[in-house]
Design an enzyme around this catalytic site. Sequence first.
Site, mmCIF file in Angstrom:
data_model
loop_
_atom_site.group_PDB
_atom_site.id
_atom_site.type_symbol
_atom_site.label_atom_id
_atom_site.label_comp_id
_atom_site.label_asym_id
_atom_site.label_seq_id
_atom_site.Cartn_x
_atom_site.Cartn_y
_atom_site.Cartn_z
ATOM 1 C CG ASN A 1 -8.366 -4.111 -0.514
ATOM 2 O OD1 ASN A 1 -9.305 -4.906 -0.536
ATOM 3 N ND2 ASN A 1 -8.512 -2.842 -0.834
ATOM 4 C CD GLU B 1 -8.132 0.669 1.892
ATOM 5 O OE1 GLU B 1 -8.876 1.452 2.520
ATOM 6 O OE2 GLU B 1 -8.066 0.632 0.645
ATOM 7 C CB CYS C 1 -2.188 -5.334 -2.334
ATOM 8 S SG CYS C 1 -1.885 -3.655 -2.902
ATOM 9 C CD GLU D 1 -3.166 -8.076 -6.020
ATOM 10 O OE1 GLU D 1 -3.403 -7.463 -4.949
ATOM 11 O OE2 GLU D 1 -3.351 -7.573 -7.141
ATOM 12 C CB CYS E 1 -0.307 -2.195 -7.401
ATOM 13 S SG CYS E 1 0.465 -2.993 -5.982
ATOM 14 C CB CYS F 1 0.696 -6.883 -6.222
ATOM 15 S SG CYS F 1 -0.030 -6.373 -4.651
HETATM 16 N N1 THU Z 1 -5.168 -2.818 -4.183
HETATM 17 C C1 THU Z 1 -5.032 -4.184 -4.095
HETATM 18 O O1 THU Z 1 -5.460 -4.804 -3.114
HETATM 19 N N2 THU Z 1 -4.407 -4.812 -5.115
HETATM 20 C C2 THU Z 1 -3.923 -4.195 -6.228
HETATM 21 O O2 THU Z 1 -3.247 -4.814 -7.038
HETATM 22 C C3 THU Z 1 -4.252 -2.795 -6.476
HETATM 23 C C4 THU Z 1 -4.671 -2.021 -5.279
HETATM 24 C C5 THU Z 1 -5.825 -2.122 -3.078
HETATM 25 C C6 THU Z 1 -4.909 -1.282 -2.241
HETATM 26 C C7 THU Z 1 -5.881 -0.310 -1.611
HETATM 27 O O3 THU Z 1 -6.430 -0.888 -0.436
HETATM 28 C C8 THU Z 1 -6.982 -0.164 -2.643
HETATM 29 O O4 THU Z 1 -6.800 -1.240 -3.560
HETATM 30 C C9 THU Z 1 -6.965 1.148 -3.405
HETATM 31 O O5 THU Z 1 -5.713 1.379 -3.956
#
Ligand code: THU
Length: 132
Positions: free
Chosen positions: A43, A45, A54, A56, A87, A90
Amino acid sequence: MASPNDLFDAARTASGKSYSPYSKFPVGAAILAADGAIYTGANVENLAYPEGICAEGVAIGQMVMGGTTSIKAVAVYAPRLALCPPCGGCRQKLAEFSDAGTEVYLCDDTGVRETVTVGALLPHAFETENIG
Ligand code: THU
C-alpha cells in the site's frame, strides 16, 4: 510454478516496502500471474487520504505493466492483522483479472492461514457484456 508459500513469502517481503505513515498499517500482496511470474505490491498512502493505493492495486498495476492480465492466485499479508481480506474495491479489481475460482491466500506471520476464492469474496459481481 510458485507455491502458495512462495506467494506468502513474496507478500510478506512486499509489506516491508509499504508507504503507510498515516495508518501505520502495512499490507503486502503477491500475484501469481499466467506468465508464471510473481508480481508484488504494497500500500502507498498519501496525505490526501483517498489518494492512497492498496497493496493489491499496486500488484495489479505491476502485473499489467509486466504484460500479463490474468491472475492465477494472490496472497495478502498484513503484519498487524491475523488475516487481511482484500477491501471491497480490491475485490472488484481482482475480479477484473481473475476467475470466480481464483484462490486468494490470507496469510498470518506463519504462512497461508485461510484460502478463499475471488467468487466467494465478491458474489453477485458487477459483470456485463454490454459495456464498450
Ligand atoms: N489496505 C490494503 O492495502 N489492502 C486492503 O485490502 C485493505 C487495506 C491498506 C489501505 C491503507 O493504506 C491501509 O491498508 C489501512 O486501511
